[in-house]
Scaffold this active site. Structure first.
Site, PDB file in Angstrom:
ATOM      1  N   ASP A  77      -0.436   2.635  -5.444  1.00 32.10           N
ATOM      2  CA  ASP A  77      -0.540   1.054  -5.519  1.00 32.10           C
ATOM      3  C   ASP A  77      -1.810   0.647  -6.313  1.00 32.10           C
ATOM      4  O   ASP A  77      -3.084   1.222  -6.052  1.00 32.10           O
ATOM      5  CB  ASP A  77      -0.435   0.297  -4.296  1.00 32.10           C
ATOM      6  CG  ASP A  77      -1.524   0.690  -3.276  1.00 32.10           C
ATOM      7  OD1 ASP A  77      -1.785   1.817  -3.097  1.00 32.10           O
ATOM      8  OD2 ASP A  77      -2.230  -0.362  -2.764  1.00 32.10           O
ATOM      9  N   ASN A 132      -9.425   3.310  -1.784  1.00 28.90           N
ATOM     10  CA  ASN A 132      -9.888   4.260  -0.673  1.00 28.90           C
ATOM     11  C   ASN A 132      -9.113   5.665  -0.514  1.00 28.90           C
ATOM     12  O   ASN A 132      -9.514   6.663  -0.282  1.00 28.90           O
ATOM     13  CB  ASN A 132      -9.855   3.698   0.865  1.00 28.90           C
ATOM     14  CG  ASN A 132     -10.737   2.475   0.961  1.00 28.90           C
ATOM     15  OD1 ASN A 132     -11.935   2.629   0.018  1.00 28.90           O
ATOM     16  ND2 ASN A 132     -10.734   1.577   1.543  1.00 28.90           N
ATOM     17  N   ASN A 189      -6.847   6.332   4.037  1.00 30.49           N
ATOM     18  CA  ASN A 189      -8.158   6.401   3.655  1.00 30.49           C
ATOM     19  C   ASN A 189      -8.705   7.972   3.979  1.00 30.49           C
ATOM     20  O   ASN A 189      -9.910   8.336   3.442  1.00 30.49           O
ATOM     21  CB  ASN A 189      -9.276   5.737   4.573  1.00 30.49           C
ATOM     22  CG  ASN A 189      -8.923   4.301   4.419  1.00 30.49           C
ATOM     23  OD1 ASN A 189      -8.257   3.814   3.540  1.00 30.49           O
ATOM     24  ND2 ASN A 189      -9.821   3.277   5.211  1.00 30.49           N
ATOM     25  N   HIS A 225       0.873  -1.304   0.065  1.00 36.08           N
ATOM     26  CA  HIS A 225       0.019  -0.025   0.001  1.00 36.08           C
ATOM     27  C   HIS A 225       0.909   1.179  -0.034  1.00 36.08           C
ATOM     28  O   HIS A 225       0.259   2.444  -0.349  1.00 36.08           O
ATOM     29  CB  HIS A 225      -0.980   0.123   1.356  1.00 36.08           C
ATOM     30  CG  HIS A 225      -2.261   0.483   0.979  1.00 36.08           C
ATOM     31  ND1 HIS A 225      -3.142   0.426  -0.433  1.00 36.08           N
ATOM     32  CD2 HIS A 225      -3.376   0.782   2.041  1.00 36.08           C
ATOM     33  CE1 HIS A 225      -4.242   0.676  -0.421  1.00 36.08           C
ATOM     34  NE2 HIS A 225      -4.497   1.102   1.027  1.00 36.08           N
TER      35      HIS A 225
END
Length: 200
Positions: free
Chosen positions: A104, A125, A79, A32
């Site tokens: 990513d 997100n 997020n 991530h």
């Protein structure tokens, strides 16, 4: 590890480059955090540092081509990335078309990248948060492949928050290098050229 931060001045920035990730050592080498890793590579390549805390982010500035750009690693969790991006864009009056987001993508194999002029969040997100806070999907993005989940039932969070396996590091490093080269095309107004040259 990297070089000195170039001091902010009162002049404005033409572009904002945002690498997405989660802050903290535990996330540093996870899938991530591909966007953060790309920013780190860019720091090393261009000799500047992203370390000044502002807009809920670490920021630094440099020049790419003849354009002055601000480079950011949001320090919210992934997020909530849009908080930092929108605050910075508003302060410097940078339009969405000049905000380049690097992140990513599980739909691409490690070592692959894909450049897009704009688009939906595609389930990411961090991108969802940026779209929500900017009120626009019209920002360019560079997606770095991290590979798909091994099977459909595998938990997505467990997959993207796992460390990048050793076998994937060399191809991902190559893709990150290409992404940094692609930035110059995009910032010089040739996103079509970037897509033609670098899209997998």
């Amino acid at each position: 590890m990297f070089n000195k931060f170039k001091k902010d001045s009162s002049s404005t920035y033409e572009y904002l480059i945002v690498g997405l990730g989660n802050p903290g050592a535990k996330y540093e080498t996870t899938r991530h955090n591909a966007g953060f890793l790309c920013v780190t590579y860019l720091e090393d390549k261009l000799g500047f540092s992203v370390k000044k805390l502002k807009f809920h982010a670490l920021i630094g500035d440099t020049k790419i081509g003849n354009k002055r750009v601000l480079v950011m690693k949001p320090q919210t969790m992934m997020n909530n990335s849009g908080t930092a991006v929108a605050e910075c864009a508003s302060f410097y009056k940078i339009p969405p078309e000049n905000i380049i987001v690097i992140y990513d993508d599980i739909s691409l194999d490690p070592g692959k990248l894909r450049i897009r002029r704009k688009g939906s969040a595609g389930g990411h997100n961090g991108i969802k948060s940026i779209i929500s806070h900017l009120g626009s999907e019209s920002f360019p993005r560079i997606k770095l492949g991290v590979g798909a989940k091994p099977h459909p039932d595998y938990d997505l969070a467990d997959w993207v928050l796992a460390n990048i396996p050793k076998k994937d590091i060399p191809p991902m490093r190559d893709a990150i290098s290409d992404a940094c080269d692609a930035l110059e095309y995009i910032i010089n107004g040739d996103i079509d050229g970037a897509m033609s040259k670098f899209n997998s």
